[in-house]
Design an enzyme around this catalytic site. Structure first.
Site, PDB file in Angstrom:
ATOM      1  N   CYS A  81       0.848  -1.195   0.000  1.00  0.00           N
ATOM      2  CA  CYS A  81       0.000   0.000   0.000  1.00  0.00           C
ATOM      3  C   CYS A  81       0.880   1.241   0.000  1.00  0.00           C
ATOM      4  O   CYS A  81       2.052   1.190   0.342  1.00  0.00           O
ATOM      5  CB  CYS A  81      -0.866  -0.004   1.244  1.00  0.00           C
ATOM      6  SG  CYS A  81      -1.879  -1.488   1.338  1.00  0.00           S
ATOM      7  N   ARG A 111       3.104   1.152  -6.840  1.00  0.00           N
ATOM      8  CA  ARG A 111       3.141   0.088  -5.830  1.00  0.00           C
ATOM      9  C   ARG A 111       1.981  -0.882  -6.023  1.00  0.00           C
ATOM     10  O   ARG A 111       1.902  -1.900  -5.345  1.00  0.00           O
ATOM     11  CB  ARG A 111       3.100   0.689  -4.430  1.00  0.00           C
ATOM     12  CG  ARG A 111       4.317   1.538  -4.082  1.00  0.00           C
ATOM     13  CD  ARG A 111       4.071   2.355  -2.839  1.00  0.00           C
ATOM     14  NE  ARG A 111       4.066   1.552  -1.651  1.00  0.00           N
ATOM     15  CZ  ARG A 111       5.146   1.310  -0.888  1.00  0.00           C
ATOM     16  NH1 ARG A 111       6.298   1.815  -1.255  1.00  0.00           N
ATOM     17  NH2 ARG A 111       5.077   0.579   0.193  1.00  0.00           N
ATOM     18  N   TRP A 120      -3.694  -2.034  -1.559  1.00  0.00           N
ATOM     19  CA  TRP A 120      -3.579  -3.267  -2.349  1.00  0.00           C
ATOM     20  C   TRP A 120      -4.178  -4.345  -1.465  1.00  0.00           C
ATOM     21  O   TRP A 120      -3.613  -4.703  -0.440  1.00  0.00           O
ATOM     22  CB  TRP A 120      -2.107  -3.550  -2.670  1.00  0.00           C
ATOM     23  CG  TRP A 120      -1.883  -4.561  -3.751  1.00  0.00           C
ATOM     24  CD1 TRP A 120      -1.996  -4.370  -5.103  1.00  0.00           C
ATOM     25  CD2 TRP A 120      -1.493  -5.939  -3.591  1.00  0.00           C
ATOM     26  NE1 TRP A 120      -1.702  -5.520  -5.782  1.00  0.00           N
ATOM     27  CE2 TRP A 120      -1.392  -6.510  -4.885  1.00  0.00           C
ATOM     28  CE3 TRP A 120      -1.217  -6.753  -2.504  1.00  0.00           C
ATOM     29  CZ2 TRP A 120      -1.032  -7.837  -5.105  1.00  0.00           C
ATOM     30  CZ3 TRP A 120      -0.844  -8.076  -2.731  1.00  0.00           C
ATOM     31  CH2 TRP A 120      -0.769  -8.605  -4.005  1.00  0.00           C
ATOM     32  N   ASN A 157      -0.094   0.150   6.092  1.00  0.00           N
ATOM     33  CA  ASN A 157       0.529  -0.738   5.115  1.00  0.00           C
ATOM     34  C   ASN A 157       1.084  -1.906   5.906  1.00  0.00           C
ATOM     35  O   ASN A 157       1.852  -1.716   6.832  1.00  0.00           O
ATOM     36  CB  ASN A 157       1.651  -0.005   4.363  1.00  0.00           C
ATOM     37  CG  ASN A 157       2.305  -0.917   3.324  1.00  0.00           C
ATOM     38  OD1 ASN A 157       1.729  -1.930   2.941  1.00  0.00           O
ATOM     39  ND2 ASN A 157       3.497  -0.557   2.905  1.00  0.00           N
ATOM     40  N   GLY A 158       0.679  -3.133   5.575  1.00  0.00           N
ATOM     41  CA  GLY A 158       1.166  -4.306   6.283  1.00  0.00           C
ATOM     42  C   GLY A 158      -0.006  -5.253   6.568  1.00  0.00           C
ATOM     43  O   GLY A 158      -1.096  -5.074   6.058  1.00  0.00           O
ATOM     44  N   GLU A 191      14.892 -15.398 -16.259  1.00  0.00           N
ATOM     45  CA  GLU A 191      14.497 -13.987 -16.190  1.00  0.00           C
ATOM     46  C   GLU A 191      13.748 -13.589 -17.451  1.00  0.00           C
ATOM     47  O   GLU A 191      12.755 -12.853 -17.386  1.00  0.00           O
ATOM     48  CB  GLU A 191      15.726 -13.112 -15.974  1.00  0.00           C
ATOM     49  CG  GLU A 191      15.459 -11.626 -16.002  1.00  0.00           C
ATOM     50  CD  GLU A 191      14.495 -11.157 -14.899  1.00  0.00           C
ATOM     51  OE1 GLU A 191      14.149 -11.955 -14.002  1.00  0.00           O
ATOM     52  OE2 GLU A 191      14.071  -9.991 -14.974  1.00  0.00           O
ATOM     53  N   LYS A 226       9.999 -11.942 -17.409  1.00  0.00           N
ATOM     54  CA  LYS A 226       9.753 -10.621 -18.022  1.00  0.00           C
ATOM     55  C   LYS A 226       8.571 -10.693 -18.978  1.00  0.00           C
ATOM     56  O   LYS A 226       7.666  -9.878 -18.952  1.00  0.00           O
ATOM     57  CB  LYS A 226      10.998 -10.143 -18.768  1.00  0.00           C
ATOM     58  CG  LYS A 226      12.081  -9.606 -17.861  1.00  0.00           C
ATOM     59  CD  LYS A 226      11.858  -8.196 -17.415  1.00  0.00           C
ATOM     60  CE  LYS A 226      11.453  -7.888 -16.040  1.00  0.00           C
ATOM     61  NZ  LYS A 226      11.707  -8.716 -14.939  1.00  0.00           N
ATOM     62  N   GLU A 264       5.110 -11.633 -17.105  1.00  0.00           N
ATOM     63  CA  GLU A 264       4.548 -10.694 -16.109  1.00  0.00           C
ATOM     64  C   GLU A 264       3.998  -9.432 -16.758  1.00  0.00           C
ATOM     65  O   GLU A 264       3.120  -8.780 -16.193  1.00  0.00           O
ATOM     66  CB  GLU A 264       5.558 -10.337 -15.040  1.00  0.00           C
ATOM     67  CG  GLU A 264       6.766  -9.544 -15.473  1.00  0.00           C
ATOM     68  CD  GLU A 264       7.670  -9.194 -14.284  1.00  0.00           C
ATOM     69  OE1 GLU A 264       7.171  -9.022 -13.154  1.00  0.00           O
ATOM     70  OE2 GLU A 264       8.876  -9.096 -14.487  1.00  0.00           O
ATOM     71  N   HIS A 293      13.005 -34.609 -21.461  1.00  0.00           N
ATOM     72  CA  HIS A 293      12.419 -35.339 -20.324  1.00  0.00           C
ATOM     73  C   HIS A 293      10.967 -34.976 -20.106  1.00  0.00           C
ATOM     74  O   HIS A 293      10.448 -35.107 -18.996  1.00  0.00           O
ATOM     75  CB  HIS A 293      13.261 -35.071 -19.066  1.00  0.00           C
ATOM     76  CG  HIS A 293      14.669 -35.542 -19.219  1.00  0.00           C
ATOM     77  ND1 HIS A 293      15.032 -36.862 -19.200  1.00  0.00           N
ATOM     78  CD2 HIS A 293      15.794 -34.844 -19.479  1.00  0.00           C
ATOM     79  CE1 HIS A 293      16.323 -36.973 -19.401  1.00  0.00           C
ATOM     80  NE2 HIS A 293      16.828 -35.761 -19.583  1.00  0.00           N
ATOM     81  N   LYS A 345       4.996  -3.568  -6.998  1.00  0.00           N
ATOM     82  CA  LYS A 345       6.431  -3.372  -7.131  1.00  0.00           C
ATOM     83  C   LYS A 345       7.179  -3.998  -5.958  1.00  0.00           C
ATOM     84  O   LYS A 345       8.244  -4.555  -6.117  1.00  0.00           O
ATOM     85  CB  LYS A 345       6.761  -1.880  -7.198  1.00  0.00           C
ATOM     86  CG  LYS A 345       8.248  -1.575  -7.360  1.00  0.00           C
ATOM     87  CD  LYS A 345       8.807  -2.201  -8.623  1.00  0.00           C
ATOM     88  CE  LYS A 345      10.293  -2.019  -8.771  1.00  0.00           C
ATOM     89  NZ  LYS A 345      10.850  -2.751  -9.936  1.00  0.00           N
TER      90      LYS A 345
HETATM   91  C1  AGP Z   1      10.322  -8.900 -11.311  1.00  0.00           C
HETATM   92  O1  AGP Z   1      10.160  -8.142 -12.512  1.00  0.00           O
HETATM   93  C2  AGP Z   1       9.265  -8.567 -10.261  1.00  0.00           C
HETATM   94  N1  AGP Z   1       9.154  -7.186 -10.047  1.00  0.00           N
HETATM   95  C3  AGP Z   1       9.432  -9.399  -8.989  1.00  0.00           C
HETATM   96  O2  AGP Z   1       9.700 -10.741  -9.361  1.00  0.00           O
HETATM   97  C4  AGP Z   1      10.552  -8.942  -8.049  1.00  0.00           C
HETATM   98  O3  AGP Z   1      11.810  -9.207  -8.625  1.00  0.00           O
HETATM   99  C5  AGP Z   1      10.422  -9.711  -6.733  1.00  0.00           C
HETATM  100  O4  AGP Z   1       9.164  -9.414  -6.179  1.00  0.00           O
HETATM  101  C6  AGP Z   1      11.528  -9.359  -5.718  1.00  0.00           C
HETATM  102  O5  AGP Z   1      11.430  -8.006  -5.365  1.00  0.00           O
HETATM  103  P1  AGP Z   1      12.661  -7.340  -4.538  1.00  0.00           P
HETATM  104  O6  AGP Z   1      13.870  -7.425  -5.433  1.00  0.00           O
HETATM  105  O7  AGP Z   1      12.230  -5.931  -4.259  1.00  0.00           O
HETATM  106  O8  AGP Z   1      12.856  -8.142  -3.285  1.00  0.00           O
END
Ligand code: AGP
Length: 610
Positions: A2, A27, A78, A103-104, A483, A487, A490, A506, A605
């Site tokens: 949040c 966020r 969120w 937030n939490g 990765e 990318k 997501e 396999h 984020k």
């Molecule tokens: C990757 O594009 C995402 N944003 C997500 O996988 C991110 O890397 C993951 O949540 C870890 O976040 P952090 O590096 O802030 O701990």
């Protein structure tokens, strides 16, 4: 995930709150609200809340101008407890006497709810946050600090709170445990926020609250207190990020801007650690004896940061001959790992607030491990709780999909591996010097690859309507395709999976059919022939193959339908070059599918809850 903003001063609070929340939109959120004190002690507090985007809140308040008052709190939610609805949106009130944004996650909120109901409180929402508002009201006997201390002592779980009391107009309170909260001061008033971009347009004079610290904002000053209600001193830092750094800077999206910032981010991260051809990591504070005493490294992270760990495993073992284990942070502490003495824990996290990674760090500390963190956000929880911190210098990363932070984390791992190798004597001087020189060339080489952006945009067109995408690679290329697949999936919502190329036969190869999109990465010289045979395997079954390989490896053209070339470097550094075309591919596929690239659905984020 949040967003919190609080302000008190001499300006119209509602505008400041709305603008601040806008800077925190990345966020991820599903509802929003503000509460502004009209300045009259005892007047009931009122929250204005909406489901959906901030624009709805602007529409409701005539861009904030219809809400009188110079102090208030704002929030973007969120959802964690309760559906995204107006009733569940923050701020939450208790009888108009207390307003709270949070937030939490409060883990004992259900028992608190029952206790408060027995005391005559009624609940308007399904949230854990509303219990905080009522607790504050219950303990408010005229001393806000006392009410806050008593309240937080009853909370189990994580929180960053912004609080208003109707009988304390002009005052905004904040307190945190395990969720980030900053305080900032300016001549025009004072702020709290969950993250720096919210206040950068007003001030860069910032301090980071530590767990169980209370902040009290007044128009003419900020004071801090511990849980005994005693005043404490906090050090303010000047944030070097300017507003543009949090703006798009002319690019269509934060993500594209941040892809193009990678040469600078890499330069900013590498350059300060190169002196006379040597890697220098003084501020890490690790002695050479400490480095030599490490006989194993346990790496933990989430998402893309976990892919960094997968890459670092190959690099650290190859250069420094240190065994490396890698765990998903969300798995690590629950598997009751057997940790041998002399094992160092390494946590990788851009935000430094990822709940699972923070919990893994705490687990490691409880086990008596030396904990090193690679973090991008100064003063973040993981940074402050680790024993050693390696800060990346990517600057603020706003797009949900990480790019420049990922790249700088890789650079940090290369430098640690090279430094460890030199201290432990596992690399001869010539090989060390060659690698250091290659490392310093990476920023420029990334810049070269970015020149080929238009071709990646063209190739993205071939993926725009695909249903499934397969990414294959061997060794370090396998870590890279992990990765690449993340990318793509997501931000384009295409089902994309990464496979160790040798694993295809396999099972997975049964999925390959005519038109299957396969992206094959081949950069590891000892594995090129095997990678080619994997490409032949999938090609023979009708796949369309996009190969990503180094300059000069033209034999790839015989096997792949399309080939993308990247500059040559040391084998261990190819992940930093491979990832750039993969980022561009994902970006342009997402764009072609009309998706909000910077804010993909269901994602945030920083995942600050388990
Ligand atoms: C990757 O594009 C995402 N944003 C997500 O996988 C991110 O890397 C993951 O949540 C870890 O976040 P952090 O590096 O802030 O701990």
């Amino acid at each position: 995930m949040c967003g919190i903003v609080g302000y008190t001063g001499y300006a119209h609070a509602a505008n400041i709150l709305l603008d601040g929340l806008e800077r925190l939109e990345y966020r991820g959120y599903d509802s929003a609200g503000i509460c502004v004190s009209d300045g009259n002690a005892g007047h009931p507090l009122k929250a204005i809340r909406v489901k959906g985007r901030l624009q709805a809140l602007r529409d409701l308040t005539d861009n904030g101008s219809s809400v009188e008052g110079t102090s208030g709190i704002g929030h973007t939610r969120w959802a964690t407890h309760g559906e995204p609805t107006v009733e569940n949106a923050h701020p939450h009130l208790s009888g108009g006497r207390v307003a709270v944004v949070h937030n939490g996650i409060i883990e004992n909120y259900m028992e608190l709810r029952e206790t408060l109901k027995a005391r005559g409180y009624t609940f308007q929402s399904e949230t854990d946050t509303e219990t905080i508002a009522h607790l504050l009201d219950y303990y408010d006997k005229g001393d806000p600090l006392d009410a806050i201390v008593r309240t937080v002592m009853h909370l189990r779980g994580s929180f960053a709170l912004g609080i208003l009391f109707s009988d304390r107009p002009g005052e905004v309170y904040g307190v945190r445990r395990d969720s980030p909260l900053i305080a900032a001061s300016s001549e025009n008033g004072n702020f709290i926020a969950s993250d720096v971009p919210a206040i950068l347009q007003y001030t860069r004079n910032v301090t980071y609250l530590d767990n169980m610290e209370i902040v009290c904002l007044k128009p003419d000053g900020i004071s801090f207190y511990n849980m005994d209600g005693e005043p404490i001193e906090k050090t303010f830092t000047t944030v070097s990020w300017d507003v543009e750094a949090a703006e798009k800077g002319g690019y269509a999206h934060f993500m594209l801007k941040e892809i193009h910032e990678q040469p600078k981010a890499m330069e900013d991260t590498i350059r300060p650690h190169i002196r006379d051809g040597q890697i220098v990591l003084e501020e890490l504070g690790m002695t050479e004896d400490e480095i030599r005493s490490i006989n194993r490294i346990q790496m933990v992270a989430c998402g893309s940061a976990w892919h960094v760990c997968m890459t670092a495993k190959y690099v650290m073992e190859r250069l420094a001959k240190v065994p490396v284990d890698v765990d998903l942070a969300s798995e690590f502490r629950y598997r009751n790992p057997v940790l041998s003495p002399g094992t160092m824990l390494m946590v990788v996290s851009q935000s430094g607030e990822t709940a699972d990674s923070l919990a893994a760090l705490r687990y490691g500390k409880d086990q008596g491990m030396l904990c090193l963190a690679i973090v991008n956000v100064v003063g973040s929880s993981i940074a402050r709780e680790a024993d050693r911190v390696f800060y990346t210098s990517a600057g603020p990363e706003i797009a949900v999909a990480t790019t420049k932070a990922y790249s700088t984390q890789l650079a940090a791992c290369y430098m640690l591996a090279l430094h460890f190798a030199r201290v432990r004597g596992t690399m001869d001087e010539e090989a060390y010097a060659k690698h250091v020189e290659a490392l310093t060339r990476l920023p420029g080489q990334i810049g070269e690859i970015l020149q080929g952006e238009a071709r990646m945009q063209w190739l993205a067109g071939k993926y725009a309507n695909t249903r499934d995408a397969f990414f294959i690679g061997r060794g370090l290329d396998y870590a890279s395709v992990l990765e690449g697949a993340l990318k793509l999936k997501e931000i384009s919502y295409i089902h994309a999976e990464a496979y160790a190329a040798g694993e295809l036969k396999h099972g997975t190869i049964s999925l390959i059919e005519k038109g299957s999109m396969v992206l094959a990465v081949a950069t590891q010289k000892d594995l090129l022939e095997k990678e080619v045979s994997n490409i032949v395997e999938v090609h023979a079954r009708g796949a369309t193959v996009l190969a990503l390989t180094m300059d000069g490896n033209y034999a790839m053209e015989d096997e792949a339908d399309f080939t993308v070339y990247i500059p040559r470097t040391e084998d261990v550094f190819y992940p930093s070059l491979v990832v750039v075309p993969l980022q561009l591919l994902a970006y342009y596929v997402s764009l072609s599918r009309g998706i909000d690239v910077d804010k993909p659905r269901n994602l945030a984020k920083s995942v600050t809850v388990e």
